[in-house]
Design a protein around this motif. Sequence first.
Motif, PDB file in Angstrom:
ATOM      1  N   VAL A  50      98.386 184.560  47.666  1.00  0.00           N
ATOM      2  CA  VAL A  50      96.911 184.795  48.009  1.00  0.00           C
ATOM      3  C   VAL A  50      96.297 185.126  46.412  1.00  0.00           C
ATOM      4  CG1 VAL A  50      95.691 186.629  48.778  1.00  0.00           C
ATOM      5  CG2 VAL A  50      97.400 185.723  50.284  1.00  0.00           C
ATOM      6  N   ALA A  51      96.918 185.880  45.436  1.00  0.00           N
ATOM      7  CA  ALA A  51      96.134 186.394  44.250  1.00  0.00           C
ATOM      8  C   ALA A  51      95.889 185.061  43.783  1.00  0.00           C
ATOM      9  CB  ALA A  51      97.128 187.157  43.698  1.00  0.00           C
ATOM     10  N   ALA A  52      96.617 184.168  43.496  1.00  0.00           N
ATOM     11  CA  ALA A  52      96.623 182.862  42.511  1.00  0.00           C
ATOM     12  C   ALA A  52      95.382 181.959  43.397  1.00  0.00           C
ATOM     13  CB  ALA A  52      97.991 181.773  42.650  1.00  0.00           C
ATOM     14  N   ILE A  53      95.402 181.775  44.694  1.00  0.00           N
ATOM     15  CA  ILE A  53      94.523 181.085  45.378  1.00  0.00           C
ATOM     16  C   ILE A  53      93.000 181.656  45.137  1.00  0.00           C
ATOM     17  CG2 ILE A  53      93.496 180.493  47.572  1.00  0.00           C
ATOM     18  CD1 ILE A  53      96.677 180.052  48.487  1.00  0.00           C
ATOM     19  N   LEU A  54      92.905 183.057  45.291  1.00  0.00           N
ATOM     20  CA  LEU A  54      91.478 183.727  45.134  1.00  0.00           C
ATOM     21  C   LEU A  54      91.276 183.456  43.729  1.00  0.00           C
ATOM     22  CD1 LEU A  54      92.068 187.117  46.866  1.00  0.00           C
ATOM     23  CD2 LEU A  54      91.186 185.311  47.810  1.00  0.00           C
ATOM     24  N   LYS A  55      92.064 183.504  42.650  1.00  0.00           N
ATOM     25  CA  LYS A  55      91.704 183.261  41.296  1.00  0.00           C
ATOM     26  C   LYS A  55      91.102 181.753  41.043  1.00  0.00           C
ATOM     27  CE  LYS A  55      93.522 184.109  36.569  1.00  0.00           C
ATOM     28  NZ  LYS A  55      93.932 182.904  36.029  1.00  0.00           N
ATOM     29  N   LEU A  56      91.739 180.859  41.666  1.00  0.00           N
ATOM     30  CA  LEU A  56      91.629 179.535  41.410  1.00  0.00           C
ATOM     31  C   LEU A  56      90.209 178.872  42.235  1.00  0.00           C
ATOM     32  CD1 LEU A  56      93.065 177.268  39.922  1.00  0.00           C
ATOM     33  CD2 LEU A  56      94.397 176.960  41.958  1.00  0.00           C
ATOM     34  N   LYS A  57      90.073 179.816  43.362  1.00  0.00           N
ATOM     35  CA  LYS A  57      88.909 179.349  44.138  1.00  0.00           C
ATOM     36  C   LYS A  57      87.635 179.824  43.259  1.00  0.00           C
ATOM     37  CE  LYS A  57      88.395 182.276  47.878  1.00  0.00           C
ATOM     38  NZ  LYS A  57      88.273 182.636  49.121  1.00  0.00           N
ATOM     39  N   LYS A  58      87.628 180.852  42.424  1.00  0.00           N
ATOM     40  CA  LYS A  58      86.465 181.277  41.516  1.00  0.00           C
ATOM     41  C   LYS A  58      86.492 180.149  40.462  1.00  0.00           C
ATOM     42  CE  LYS A  58      85.862 186.156  41.864  1.00  0.00           C
ATOM     43  NZ  LYS A  58      87.247 187.146  41.716  1.00  0.00           N
ATOM     44  N   GLU A  59      87.470 179.681  39.865  1.00  0.00           N
ATOM     45  CA  GLU A  59      87.482 178.857  38.830  1.00  0.00           C
ATOM     46  C   GLU A  59      86.712 177.414  39.289  1.00  0.00           C
ATOM     47  OE1 GLU A  59      91.365 180.768  36.810  1.00  0.00           O
ATOM     48  OE2 GLU A  59      91.560 178.640  37.044  1.00  0.00           O
ATOM     49  N   ARG A  60      87.303 177.005  40.504  1.00  0.00           N
ATOM     50  CA  ARG A  60      86.742 175.764  40.993  1.00  0.00           C
ATOM     51  C   ARG A  60      85.576 175.731  41.714  1.00  0.00           C
ATOM     52  NH1 ARG A  60      90.665 173.063  38.409  1.00  0.00           N
ATOM     53  NH2 ARG A  60      92.472 172.820  39.291  1.00  0.00           N
ATOM     54  N   ASN A  61      84.796 176.926  41.809  1.00  0.00           N
ATOM     55  CA  ASN A  61      83.666 177.157  42.598  1.00  0.00           C
ATOM     56  C   ASN A  61      83.931 176.565  44.068  1.00  0.00           C
ATOM     57  OD1 ASN A  61      81.197 177.884  43.540  1.00  0.00           O
ATOM     58  ND2 ASN A  61      80.178 176.044  42.689  1.00  0.00           N
ATOM     59  N   ALA A  62      84.891 177.021  44.584  1.00  0.00           N
ATOM     60  CA  ALA A  62      85.239 176.614  46.180  1.00  0.00           C
ATOM     61  C   ALA A  62      85.303 177.490  47.092  1.00  0.00           C
ATOM     62  CB  ALA A  62      86.740 175.992  45.933  1.00  0.00           C
ATOM     63  N   VAL A  63      84.895 177.365  48.296  1.00  0.00           N
ATOM     64  CA  VAL A  63      85.019 178.089  49.461  1.00  0.00           C
ATOM     65  C   VAL A  63      86.150 177.525  50.300  1.00  0.00           C
ATOM     66  CG1 VAL A  63      82.781 178.809  49.658  1.00  0.00           C
ATOM     67  CG2 VAL A  63      83.127 176.764  50.591  1.00  0.00           C
ATOM     68  N   ILE A  64      86.809 178.545  51.151  1.00  0.00           N
ATOM     69  CA  ILE A  64      87.688 178.205  52.255  1.00  0.00           C
ATOM     70  C   ILE A  64      87.085 178.399  53.536  1.00  0.00           C
ATOM     71  CG2 ILE A  64      89.950 178.609  53.100  1.00  0.00           C
ATOM     72  CD1 ILE A  64      90.855 178.937  50.394  1.00  0.00           C
ATOM     73  N   LEU A  65      87.159 177.219  54.376  1.00  0.00           N
ATOM     74  CA  LEU A  65      86.483 177.348  55.770  1.00  0.00           C
ATOM     75  C   LEU A  65      87.982 177.285  56.462  1.00  0.00           C
ATOM     76  CD1 LEU A  65      83.400 175.114  55.807  1.00  0.00           C
ATOM     77  CD2 LEU A  65      83.507 177.146  55.038  1.00  0.00           C
ATOM     78  N   ALA A  66      88.127 178.255  57.444  1.00  0.00           N
ATOM     79  CA  ALA A  66      89.278 178.350  57.994  1.00  0.00           C
ATOM     80  C   ALA A  66      89.241 178.354  59.484  1.00  0.00           C
ATOM     81  CB  ALA A  66      90.097 179.550  57.595  1.00  0.00           C
ATOM     82  N   HIS A  67      89.981 177.664  60.462  1.00  0.00           N
ATOM     83  CA  HIS A  67      89.958 177.836  61.742  1.00  0.00           C
ATOM     84  C   HIS A  67      90.546 178.939  62.365  1.00  0.00           C
ATOM     85  CE1 HIS A  67      90.651 176.628  66.002  1.00  0.00           C
ATOM     86  NE2 HIS A  67      89.413 176.248  65.935  1.00  0.00           N
ATOM     87  N   ASN A  68      90.116 179.303  63.371  1.00  0.00           N
ATOM     88  CA  ASN A  68      90.752 180.615  64.192  1.00  0.00           C
ATOM     89  C   ASN A  68      92.268 180.493  64.317  1.00  0.00           C
ATOM     90  OD1 ASN A  68      88.476 182.140  64.300  1.00  0.00           O
ATOM     91  ND2 ASN A  68      87.592 181.266  66.112  1.00  0.00           N
ATOM     92  N   TYR A  69      92.876 179.124  64.476  1.00  0.00           N
ATOM     93  CA  TYR A  69      94.180 179.077  64.367  1.00  0.00           C
ATOM     94  C   TYR A  69      94.941 179.008  63.110  1.00  0.00           C
ATOM     95  CZ  TYR A  69      92.952 177.080  69.260  1.00  0.00           C
ATOM     96  OH  TYR A  69      92.748 177.182  70.618  1.00  0.00           O
ATOM     97  N   MET A  70      94.523 179.412  62.097  1.00  0.00           N
ATOM     98  CA  MET A  70      95.179 179.555  60.843  1.00  0.00           C
ATOM     99  C   MET A  70      96.017 180.786  61.030  1.00  0.00           C
ATOM    100  SD  MET A  70      94.799 177.157  58.582  1.00  0.00           S
ATOM    101  CE  MET A  70      95.066 176.152  60.331  1.00  0.00           C
ATOM    102  N   THR A  71      97.149 180.830  60.294  1.00  0.00           N
ATOM    103  CA  THR A  71      97.980 181.944  60.262  1.00  0.00           C
ATOM    104  C   THR A  71      97.450 183.293  59.791  1.00  0.00           C
ATOM    105  OG1 THR A  71      99.076 181.175  58.294  1.00  0.00           O
ATOM    106  CG2 THR A  71     100.413 180.756  60.299  1.00  0.00           C
ATOM    107  N   PRO A  72      97.652 184.409  60.011  1.00  0.00           N
ATOM    108  CA  PRO A  72      96.820 185.437  59.423  1.00  0.00           C
ATOM    109  C   PRO A  72      96.776 185.727  58.000  1.00  0.00           C
ATOM    110  CG  PRO A  72      98.749 186.070  61.299  1.00  0.00           C
ATOM    111  CD  PRO A  72      98.758 184.831  60.914  1.00  0.00           C
ATOM    112  N   GLU A  73      97.678 185.227  57.220  1.00  0.00           N
ATOM    113  CA  GLU A  73      97.684 185.375  55.814  1.00  0.00           C
ATOM    114  C   GLU A  73      96.674 184.471  55.189  1.00  0.00           C
ATOM    115  OE1 GLU A  73     100.270 184.383  57.252  1.00  0.00           O
ATOM    116  OE2 GLU A  73     101.249 182.613  56.728  1.00  0.00           O
TER     117      GLU A  73
END
Length: 350
Positions: A50-73
Motif C-alpha cells: 500500500v505504501a509503495a503504491i501510494l508513493k508511486l501514484k503521486k510520482e506518476r500522477n495517477a488515480v485508482i478507480l476501483a469497483h465495489n468488488y475489489m478486496t478491502p486492502e
Amino acid sequence: MFDLQTMRDQLAAHYDLAPNPELAESMSAEYARMSRVVTPFDWARHAPYVAAILKLKKERNAVILAHNYMTPEIYHGVSDVVGDSLQLAMEATRVEADVIVQCGVHFMAETSKILSPGKTVLIPDVEAGCSLAESITAEDIAQMRAKYPGAPVVSYVNTTAEVKAASDICCTSSNAAQIVAALKEDTIIMTPDQYLAQNIARDVPQKNIVWWEGSCIVHEQYTPQDLRDFREWNPGTRLIAHPECPPDVVDEADFSGSTAGIIKYVTDEKPEKAMLITECSMASNIADALPEVDFIGPCNMCPYMKKITLEKILWSLHTMSEEVVVDLDVAEKARVAVQRMLDLSKELGI
Ligand code: 13P
Ligand code: SF4
C-alpha cells in the motif's frame, strides 16, 4: 502476460515488500477502514505494498478507480474513487490525472479509455475478463437487429468496446429500468445479461424486451432455494440481491439493486443482519462503516475481479503496463452509446 516469479523478483529489487508491523501500525488510519475483515497479520503483509503504491501514484500522477468488488486492502488502502459501474464511468469523464489505473475488469478499463481517450489507462491484469462481456460479439448484435428490425439495442456496460460500438445506448444495473422506459420504441433488445433483462422486463411491463442469453458466473449460481434456506437458518436476516441474479432469486430477496444501490440500502436501513446476494467482497468493504450490521455469508467470488491484487497494481504502476488501447474508430462509436447513457442518466436525475 507476465511471469509471476519475474514480477516478484523485479519488485523485490526495487521495493522493500517484507511484512512490516511497524509500518502497518503507522498506517492505522487506512487500517481502521478494514479492521473488521482484515487481520493485523494480513495488514502487516499488505502495508508495504500500500505504501509503495501510494508513493508511486503521486510520482506518476495517477488515480485508482476501483469497483465495489475489489478486496478491502485495494478498496480502502489505495483507491481514489470507488463505486459501481455507473459511478466509475462518470468519474472517468472527470479525471484530471495523467494516468488511470482501473481496478476492476477489462470492460471497465475500456470504458474509461473510451470516455477519457487522452489519458493513459492501465489495467493490472489484462486477463481480468467477464463472463457477460465474453458472451457476445458485434456480429451477434447484428443478428439480433436482423431478427427484431427497428428495435434499439441497449447493451449493459459489461461488454467489449466493439459491442458497445454496435449498440444504440448502454446501461448499467443502476439505470437500466429508467433507460429502457425512456426509449420511444416498444420492442427493445437488451444484451448480454438475460437475467438483468428479465428483471427489467418485469419492472417495465409496458415494453417488450428481448434478450441475449449471457449470464454472470457469480450471480447465476444462486437459487431461490438458497435464499429460502438462508432465511430459515438465519431468521430476521435482510436478503439483498443484485439484479444479475435470476428473477426467481430476486423474488426471494427483500431488495434488489446495483452494488451502489446495495450499499445505499444497507447504509440507510442498517438491518441487524444482512446477507448480500452478490460478490463476496461487497460485504467486506462496507463492514467497518456499518458496525451495527452483522453481515452473514455467502461468499461467491468473481475469479476475474480477484485477478487484481496489490502486487499487480504495484507492478502496473512500476512498469506502466498493461496499457488499454481501443481502436479509434471503435472508441468513437462506443463513446456515442456510453455518452447517451450518461446524458440520459443525468437528464433522469440518476
Ligand atoms: P454494478 O457495480 O454496476 O452493480 O455491476 C456489478 C458487476 O457485476 C460488475 O461487473
Ligand atoms: Fe462479470 Fe459477474 Fe465478474 Fe461482474 S461479477 S465481472 S458481471 S463475471
